[in-house]
Design a protein around this motif. Structure first.
Motif, mmCIF file in Angstrom:
data_model
loop_
_atom_site.group_PDB
_atom_site.id
_atom_site.type_symbol
_atom_site.label_atom_id
_atom_site.label_comp_id
_atom_site.label_asym_id
_atom_site.label_seq_id
_atom_site.Cartn_x
_atom_site.Cartn_y
_atom_site.Cartn_z
ATOM 1 N N HIS A 114 0.846 -1.201 0.000
ATOM 2 C CA HIS A 114 0.000 0.000 0.000
ATOM 3 C C HIS A 114 0.877 1.245 0.000
ATOM 4 O O HIS A 114 2.065 1.191 0.317
ATOM 5 N N ASN A 115 0.281 2.367 -0.418
ATOM 6 C CA ASN A 115 1.048 3.592 -0.649
ATOM 7 C C ASN A 115 0.319 4.792 -0.058
ATOM 8 O O ASN A 115 -0.909 4.860 -0.103
ATOM 9 N N LEU A 116 1.088 5.742 0.465
ATOM 10 C CA LEU A 116 0.544 6.986 1.007
ATOM 11 C C LEU A 116 1.248 8.153 0.333
ATOM 12 O O LEU A 116 2.444 8.085 0.049
ATOM 13 N N ALA A 117 0.504 9.237 0.100
ATOM 14 C CA ALA A 117 1.103 10.456 -0.449
ATOM 15 C C ALA A 117 0.506 11.663 0.256
ATOM 16 O O ALA A 117 -0.717 11.823 0.295
ATOM 17 N N LEU A 118 1.367 12.502 0.817
ATOM 18 C CA LEU A 118 0.932 13.724 1.501
ATOM 19 C C LEU A 118 1.175 14.902 0.564
ATOM 20 O O LEU A 118 2.306 15.147 0.142
ATOM 21 N N GLN A 119 0.089 15.607 0.239
ATOM 22 C CA GLN A 119 0.207 16.743 -0.664
ATOM 23 C C GLN A 119 0.557 18.010 0.110
ATOM 24 O O GLN A 119 0.365 18.100 1.312
ATOM 25 N N GLU A 120 1.058 19.019 -0.638
ATOM 26 C CA GLU A 120 1.437 20.288 -0.003
ATOM 27 C C GLU A 120 0.254 20.950 0.702
ATOM 28 O O GLU A 120 0.428 21.672 1.683
ATOM 29 N N ASP A 121 -0.966 20.700 0.201
ATOM 30 C CA ASP A 121 -2.140 21.320 0.830
ATOM 31 C C ASP A 121 -2.596 20.573 2.081
ATOM 32 O O ASP A 121 -3.619 20.909 2.681
ATOM 33 N N GLY A 122 -1.845 19.528 2.483
ATOM 34 C CA GLY A 122 -2.169 18.810 3.715
ATOM 35 C C GLY A 122 -3.070 17.607 3.530
ATOM 36 O O GLY A 122 -3.351 16.888 4.485
ATOM 37 N N THR A 123 -3.535 17.372 2.295
ATOM 38 C CA THR A 123 -4.383 16.211 2.047
ATOM 39 C C THR A 123 -3.541 14.939 1.989
ATOM 40 O O THR A 123 -2.493 14.921 1.338
ATOM 41 N N LEU A 124 -4.003 13.886 2.671
ATOM 42 C CA LEU A 124 -3.323 12.601 2.619
ATOM 43 C C LEU A 124 -4.141 11.641 1.755
ATOM 44 O O LEU A 124 -5.337 11.457 1.982
ATOM 45 N N LEU A 125 -3.492 11.070 0.739
ATOM 46 C CA LEU A 125 -4.162 10.114 -0.142
ATOM 47 C C LEU A 125 -3.470 8.762 -0.056
ATOM 48 O O LEU A 125 -2.295 8.674 0.295
ATOM 49 N N ALA A 126 -4.233 7.703 -0.367
ATOM 50 C CA ALA A 126 -3.702 6.347 -0.265
ATOM 51 C C ALA A 126 -4.224 5.496 -1.411
ATOM 52 O O ALA A 126 -5.304 5.741 -1.940
ATOM 53 N N TRP A 127 -3.441 4.478 -1.795
ATOM 54 C CA TRP A 127 -3.891 3.520 -2.808
ATOM 55 C C TRP A 127 -3.141 2.213 -2.608
ATOM 56 O O TRP A 127 -2.140 2.152 -1.909
ATOM 57 N N GLY A 128 -3.690 1.131 -3.203
ATOM 58 C CA GLY A 128 -3.056 -0.167 -3.078
ATOM 59 C C GLY A 128 -3.930 -1.146 -2.327
ATOM 60 O O GLY A 128 -5.157 -0.999 -2.265
ATOM 61 N N ASN A 129 -3.291 -2.153 -1.723
ATOM 62 C CA ASN A 129 -4.033 -3.160 -0.974
ATOM 63 C C ASN A 129 -4.606 -2.565 0.302
ATOM 64 O O ASN A 129 -4.057 -1.622 0.863
ATOM 65 N N ASN A 130 -5.689 -3.191 0.775
ATOM 66 C CA ASN A 130 -6.421 -2.578 1.899
ATOM 67 C C ASN A 130 -7.036 -3.632 2.799
ATOM 68 O O ASN A 130 -8.030 -3.373 3.468
ATOM 69 N N GLU A 131 -6.453 -4.829 2.836
ATOM 70 C CA GLU A 131 -7.125 -5.929 3.538
ATOM 71 C C GLU A 131 -7.242 -5.713 5.039
ATOM 72 O O GLU A 131 -8.073 -6.339 5.697
ATOM 73 N N TYR A 132 -6.437 -4.825 5.616
ATOM 74 C CA TYR A 132 -6.530 -4.524 7.048
ATOM 75 C C TYR A 132 -6.977 -3.086 7.306
ATOM 76 O O TYR A 132 -6.824 -2.575 8.406
ATOM 77 N N GLY A 133 -7.480 -2.416 6.264
ATOM 78 C CA GLY A 133 -7.872 -1.022 6.442
ATOM 79 C C GLY A 133 -6.708 -0.060 6.403
ATOM 80 O O GLY A 133 -6.832 1.096 6.809
ATOM 81 N N GLN A 134 -5.552 -0.505 5.872
ATOM 82 C CA GLN A 134 -4.346 0.332 5.901
ATOM 83 C C GLN A 134 -4.430 1.570 5.017
ATOM 84 O O GLN A 134 -3.596 2.463 5.116
ATOM 85 N N LEU A 135 -5.460 1.648 4.163
ATOM 86 C CA LEU A 135 -5.651 2.870 3.365
ATOM 87 C C LEU A 135 -6.460 3.921 4.129
ATOM 88 O O LEU A 135 -6.532 5.077 3.699
ATOM 89 N N GLY A 136 -7.076 3.524 5.231
ATOM 90 C CA GLY A 136 -7.830 4.496 6.040
ATOM 91 C C GLY A 136 -9.099 4.996 5.384
ATOM 92 O O GLY A 136 -9.517 6.134 5.595
ATOM 93 N N THR A 137 -9.749 4.117 4.601
ATOM 94 C CA THR A 137 -10.947 4.522 3.856
ATOM 95 C C THR A 137 -12.236 4.052 4.515
ATOM 96 O O THR A 137 -13.324 4.253 3.976
ATOM 97 N N GLY A 138 -12.128 3.395 5.672
ATOM 98 C CA GLY A 138 -13.331 2.927 6.358
ATOM 99 C C GLY A 138 -13.810 1.573 5.885
ATOM 100 O O GLY A 138 -14.834 1.078 6.344
ATOM 101 N N ASP A 139 -13.076 0.958 4.934
ATOM 102 C CA ASP A 139 -13.466 -0.356 4.432
ATOM 103 C C ASP A 139 -12.194 -1.155 4.137
ATOM 104 O O ASP A 139 -11.101 -0.735 4.496
ATOM 105 N N THR A 140 -12.352 -2.314 3.484
ATOM 106 C CA THR A 140 -11.180 -3.125 3.147
ATOM 107 C C THR A 140 -11.088 -3.369 1.639
ATOM 108 O O THR A 140 -10.492 -4.346 1.200
ATOM 109 N N GLN A 141 -11.649 -2.464 0.865
ATOM 110 C CA GLN A 141 -11.571 -2.576 -0.592
ATOM 111 C C GLN A 141 -10.248 -2.012 -1.107
ATOM 112 O O GLN A 141 -9.878 -0.892 -0.748
ATOM 113 N N PRO A 142 -9.536 -2.767 -1.957
ATOM 114 C CA PRO A 142 -8.305 -2.204 -2.535
ATOM 115 C C PRO A 142 -8.635 -1.056 -3.479
ATOM 116 O O PRO A 142 -9.742 -0.962 -3.995
ATOM 117 N N ARG A 143 -7.680 -0.155 -3.689
ATOM 118 C CA ARG A 143 -7.869 0.980 -4.592
ATOM 119 C C ARG A 143 -6.709 1.040 -5.568
ATOM 120 O O ARG A 143 -5.550 1.047 -5.147
#
Length: 394
Positions: free
Chosen positions: A209-238
């Motif tokens: 899984h991957n995280l990217a912090l933008q200059e405006d302070g937004t944190l985005l995530a993508w990749g596997n999500n089987e343990y909720g590691q993307l922080g999206t409230g679910d376990t769906q990969p993105r």
């Protein structure tokens, strides 16, 4: 920072030589890596079974497991337990590096990126296989560091289990290799731009899984999500970046990704954690080892003024502004660093009990070690510590 008042310390599993102390024993208390005493080290990186150190003068040292060329030179032995310089990069000044499952990435002061080690998914930016004269496929590990992503001016490199990610100086993110566990997606050895990210300041990569912090302070995530590691409230990969939930209104200054968990740090020293909670690696206390689908504040570190968190395979370490380290998570192999192999979600301080620097004056002998940087690996941890005399603490 003079090298004579700093030290590199390590603890945890040593079975692959990853502690760099000349043997393959584990250490449940911190110990100094004496082979690096003569170097002025600016940063350290711990991988699943390897370690590296980058010096202020741009020299790169590696140690640990080397079966796949992960140390940047051909393996004479499967493991090497003393740091050695990566000779192939001696003519450039390395400023940042990353270790993935069994490959490494590095970037020099000109923004040129390099890769070496395991390449079976194209994660070193090289076609993963070629045919020999009889038509058989040969797997190609990259034993000697070589340029990768040559078209880019790179600011930061990050490495996953079988994929690579780079942040370029224009704030874009590019990736190659195999970002998912085998079978789900075709690997690619040519960098592909990650769409939906602009003005990225910082990237962090876990196993898949991957995280990217933008200059405006937004944190985005993508990749596997089987343990909720993307922080999206679910376990769906993105396959494309999505905004991490529950962090709006916070000013984020740092991010970190472990194998299957994630953390974010705010400007007022508060830690948020999410993803896999097993073994207490999120620091939410002994009773709560369940996975978290959205970021939650780590209350047990409240008021400690944390300036860095490093996430390993199954443990984490938080560093305070005044140089103390708190570890939590899985305890076997001594990876928590305070002499007890107990697994706990309760952050506990790691004592830095190594002798004072040899060449300190009489008056400076009264003092203590304070940590400046911490790096968690699969089952070990490295840190840079500096000697502070009692007078200089006032």
């Amino acid at each position: 920072m003079a090298s004579n008042t700093s030290a590199i310390i390590a603890w945890g599993s040593g079975e692959d030589g990853q502690l760099g102390i000349g043997n393959n024993e584990e250490r449940e208390w911190v110990c100094a890596i004496k082979a690096l005493d003569s170097q002025s080290v600016r940063s350290v990186v711990a991988g699943s079974r390897n370690s590296l150190a980058i010096c202020h003068d741009g020299k790169l040292f590696t140690w640990g497991w080397n079966q796949r060329g992960t140390l940047g030179h051909p393996p004479e032995t499967k493991t090497e337990n003393i740091p050695s310089q990566v000779k192939a990069l001696a003519s450039v000044k390395i400023v940042q590096a990353a270790i993935g499952g069994w490959h490494c990435l590095a970037v020099d002061d000109q923004g040129r990126a390099y890769a070496w080690g395991g390449n079976e998914y194209g994660q070193c930016g090289e076609e993963p296989e070629r045919k020999d004269d009889s038509g058989r496929l040969l797997r190609r590990d990259i034993m000697i560091p070589q340029r990768c992503a040559p078209k880019f001016v790179v600011r930061q490199v990050a490495a996953g289990g079988t994929h690579s990610v780079v942040l370029t100086r224009d704030g874009h993110v590019w990736t190659w290799g195999q970002p998912w566990p085998p079978g789900d997606i075709k690997q690619i050895s040519v960098p592909v731009r990650v769409l939906g990210l602009e003005n990225v300041r910082l990237i962090a990569v876990g196993a898949f899984h991957n995280l990217a912090l933008q200059e405006d302070g937004t944190l985005l995530a993508w990749g596997n999500n089987e343990y909720g590691q993307l922080g999206t409230g679910d376990t769906q990969p993105r396959s494309h970046p999505v905004v991490v939930h529950g962090l709006s209104g916070l000013t984020l200054v740092d991010i970190a990704a472990g194998g299957w968990h994630s953390t974010a740090l705010t400007d007022d020293g508060e830690v948020y954690g999410w993803g896999r909670g097993e073994h207490g690696r999120l620091g939410f206390g002994d009773n709560d080892k369940s996975s978290k689908m959205v970021p939650q504040r780590v209350h047990l570190l409240a008021g400690e003024d944390i300036v860095q968190v490093s996430c390993g395979g199954t443990h984490s370490v938080a560093l305070t502004r005044d140089g103390r380290m708190f570890s939590f998570g899985r305890g076997d192999h001594g990876r928590l660093g305070y002499g007890r192999k107990v697994t706990t979600g309760q952050p506990m301080e790691v004592p830095i009990n190594i002798p004072p620097p040899q060449n300190v004056s009489e008056g400076a002998a009264e003092g203590s070690w304070i940590a400046k940087l911490v790096a968690c690996g699969g089952r070990h941890t490295l840190a840079i510590v500096e000697w502070k005399t009692n007078e200089s603490k006032q």
